[in-house]
Scaffold this motif. Structure first.
Motif, short mmCIF file in Angstrom:
data_model
loop_
_atom_site.label_atom_id
_atom_site.label_comp_id
_atom_site.label_asym_id
_atom_site.label_seq_id
_atom_site.Cartn_x
_atom_site.Cartn_y
_atom_site.Cartn_z
N LEU A 1 27.38 43.58 37.73
CA LEU A 1 26.15 43.03 37.16
C LEU A 1 25.53 43.95 36.10
CD1 LEU A 1 24.18 41.34 40.07
CD2 LEU A 1 24.74 40.32 37.86
N GLN B 1 24.12 34.91 35.46
CA GLN B 1 23.62 33.91 36.42
C GLN B 1 24.70 33.51 37.42
OE1 GLN B 1 22.12 30.77 33.92
NE2 GLN B 1 20.15 31.80 33.60
N GLU C 1 24.96 36.23 39.94
CA GLU C 1 23.80 36.19 40.85
C GLU C 1 23.98 35.10 41.90
OE1 GLU C 1 21.21 38.13 41.23
OE2 GLU C 1 21.11 39.29 39.38
#
Length: 141
Positions: free
Chosen positions: A25, A35, A38
């Motif tokens: 990340l 995204q 995540e």
């Protein structure tokens, strides 16, 4: 392989997946890729929590990965990302990790001798999650 062994495997695998995503990340510059990571992180956390809860209900503490394993994984990710931290390279690293996890999950599911459907279903959900993660990452190659 019995239920608690399989649950420990799920716990460790989802912890490793979580740690791997967290190390990638930092390098994810593309918003859609970020995204997607995540979302995968959230799914791993749910599976990890479910396996931990099931273990605790059975009187066994979840056993995570050791510090050496975590550090070596982070160092390897950092080294690979330093040379090329393009979205494509990061997606390739994620696919490799998920492919390894998928192979091990499938083997563990086949080796499972218990008849606890809740445990079997959680292992199957992990396998499907790993497969979905690979498909999702292919878009970023």
């Amino acid at each position: 392989m019995q239920s608690n062994e399989l649950l420990q495997y799920i716990y460790k695998t989802t912890e490793m997946g979580r740690d791997g995503i967290q190390s990638v990340l930092k390098y994810a510059e593309d918003e859609r890729f970020h995204q997607a990571l995540e979302q995968q992180l959230t799914e791993y956390e749910k599976l990890r929590g479910a396996s931990a809860q099931m273990l605790l209900e059975r009187g066994e503490a979840p056993q995570g990965n050791g510090a050496v394993s975590k550090v070596s994984s982070q160092v390897m990710t950092a080294m690979q990302a330093m040379t090329d931290h393009s979205t494509s390279k990061l997606a390739e690293m994620m696919i490799q990790g998920n492919t390894m996890g998928m192979s091990k999950s499938l083997k563990h599911l086949h080796d499972y001798e218990g008849n606890d459907e809740q445990t079997r279903n959680l292992a199957a959900k992990l396998l499907k999650t790993e497969e979905a993660n690979i498909e999702q990452m292919k878009k970023f190659l």
